[in-house]
Design a protein around this motif. Sequence first.
Motif, mmCIF file in Angstrom:
data_model
loop_
_atom_site.group_PDB
_atom_site.id
_atom_site.type_symbol
_atom_site.label_atom_id
_atom_site.label_comp_id
_atom_site.label_asym_id
_atom_site.label_seq_id
_atom_site.Cartn_x
_atom_site.Cartn_y
_atom_site.Cartn_z
ATOM 1 N N CYS A 124 42.766 43.055 45.874
ATOM 2 C CA CYS A 124 41.575 43.257 45.062
ATOM 3 C C CYS A 124 40.477 43.874 45.926
ATOM 4 O O CYS A 124 40.390 43.606 47.123
ATOM 5 N N GLY A 125 39.624 44.692 45.313
ATOM 6 C CA GLY A 125 38.567 45.349 46.051
ATOM 7 C C GLY A 125 37.327 44.517 46.268
ATOM 8 O O GLY A 125 36.425 44.933 47.005
ATOM 9 N N VAL A 126 37.235 43.345 45.665
ATOM 10 C CA VAL A 126 36.089 42.470 45.880
ATOM 11 C C VAL A 126 36.176 41.888 47.284
ATOM 12 O O VAL A 126 37.234 41.403 47.706
ATOM 13 N N THR A 277 44.547 38.836 35.129
ATOM 14 C CA THR A 277 44.132 37.425 35.181
ATOM 15 C C THR A 277 43.208 37.185 36.369
ATOM 16 O O THR A 277 42.206 36.479 36.264
ATOM 17 N N HIS A 278 43.535 37.791 37.512
ATOM 18 C CA HIS A 278 42.705 37.660 38.717
ATOM 19 C C HIS A 278 41.316 38.242 38.481
ATOM 20 O O HIS A 278 40.301 37.587 38.769
ATOM 21 N N GLU A 279 41.244 39.457 37.968
ATOM 22 C CA GLU A 279 39.951 40.118 37.811
ATOM 23 C C GLU A 279 39.084 39.431 36.759
ATOM 24 O O GLU A 279 37.848 39.423 36.866
ATOM 25 N N ILE A 280 39.690 38.846 35.749
ATOM 26 C CA ILE A 280 38.914 38.084 34.771
ATOM 27 C C ILE A 280 38.230 36.902 35.460
ATOM 28 O O ILE A 280 37.098 36.530 35.127
ATOM 29 N N GLY A 281 38.898 36.318 36.445
ATOM 30 C CA GLY A 281 38.278 35.245 37.218
ATOM 31 C C GLY A 281 36.986 35.706 37.866
ATOM 32 O O GLY A 281 35.989 34.975 37.899
ATOM 33 N N HIS A 282 36.966 36.952 38.379
ATOM 34 C CA HIS A 282 35.731 37.502 38.950
ATOM 35 C C HIS A 282 34.674 37.703 37.865
ATOM 36 O O HIS A 282 33.491 37.413 38.081
ATOM 37 N N VAL A 283 35.082 38.215 36.705
ATOM 38 C CA VAL A 283 34.143 38.425 35.604
ATOM 39 C C VAL A 283 33.455 37.116 35.222
ATOM 40 O O VAL A 283 32.288 37.093 34.840
ATOM 41 N N PRO A 298 43.255 36.954 47.204
ATOM 42 C CA PRO A 298 42.885 38.371 47.088
ATOM 43 C C PRO A 298 44.004 39.385 47.019
ATOM 44 O O PRO A 298 43.763 40.527 46.635
ATOM 45 N N SER A 299 45.235 39.039 47.393
ATOM 46 C CA SER A 299 46.286 40.061 47.437
ATOM 47 C C SER A 299 47.508 39.645 46.633
ATOM 48 O O SER A 299 47.725 38.474 46.325
ATOM 49 N N ILE A 300 48.302 40.651 46.299
ATOM 50 C CA ILE A 300 49.555 40.438 45.591
ATOM 51 C C ILE A 300 50.498 41.561 45.995
ATOM 52 O O ILE A 300 50.064 42.699 46.240
ATOM 53 N N LYS A 301 51.766 41.276 46.103
ATOM 54 C CA LYS A 301 52.733 42.267 46.550
ATOM 55 C C LYS A 301 53.346 42.999 45.357
ATOM 56 O O LYS A 301 53.337 42.488 44.235
#
Length: 368
Positions: A124-126, A277-283, A298-301
Amino acid sequence: MFLCRRAAAACLIAVAMVLGLAVAGGVHPAAAPAPGRARGHGGVAWHSFKQLLDARRGSHVTGLAELKRYLARFGYMAKPGRGTTDAFDEHLEVAVRRYQTRLGLPVTGRLDSATLDQIMSPRCGVGDDDEERRPVSVALSRGQGGVVSRFTFFKGEPRWTRSDPIVLSYAVSPTATVDYLPPAAVRAVFQRAFARWALAIPMGFVETDDYEAADIKVGFYAGNHGDGVPFDGPLGILGHAFSPKNGRLHLDASEHWAVDFDADQTAAAIDLESVATHEIGHVLGLGHSASPRAVMYPSIKPREKKVHLTVDDVEGVQALYGSNPQFSLSSLSEQGTTSSSPPGSSSWLAGSSARLLCTVLVILVTHL
């Protein structure tokens, strides 16, 4: 049992009617992020760091200058100047130790295989702890079974605030898309991803066709797309999202996104639902988790699927919004932290469909 089925059916019909009439909420403007480079390695491919294996303090290896830029990009050291060298100095060692500590890796201070593998993984870029752009504060608590939670928040713990209950509208851009994924499949992915978070907190999400009026705006973009944080191409930064009440959720259109690994055998495919799902957590206001099993790690393969919330994810989002009365942490033990099966068929809904649907109906009716 018959009455429960009739109740569930009635709620389904009612929810369908309400969703058809739901009016999207207004846009919530927020300050744009400060300009910064999203190119993880200044244009150098992420896998090119493999030559840095076993580098340590005192080493001088081509590529260490780019590694310093990478670590600065995600908040582990000060931004290096133009005269940055390929020397493994004390500042880099401190940054590597901080990186290893933050991401739950063995703290060696050198670029061992575990650390290098993590650095080269798409992510993720965050930023993980970037106090200039997206600072987060670690909130440690005790989870079930004595497991230490490692969820984080954006600085100031921003959150969505409205009359109770909170209902947010979301829309997938009709133009910022990838042409190889059917729009219906993308919408289904986000429906499941939003529903997963809604099960844990007293918040509802309503899809709308009015993209401009939606609280949460989802889109696929490539390169520099106008938010000050350009994407960097395949298998680098996968996406990013902004804290409440901004509502922007962007995915890198250069990635090869997949919605079904059985149908798509591409080796470099990235699971769309996991990243959504990950990015919604940031939202919602969550930063990154230090727990490798968490959705908010932060990462996923490539070809990895991680869609189910862990105790760490749930404790974090509930710290912001409270708990959904219908939700129990014990339900997390009934599912794996990773799964290849559609969430809609998992135990998230088993045995409680009628109650869940009626709860959604009450939230939407109250909102209207």
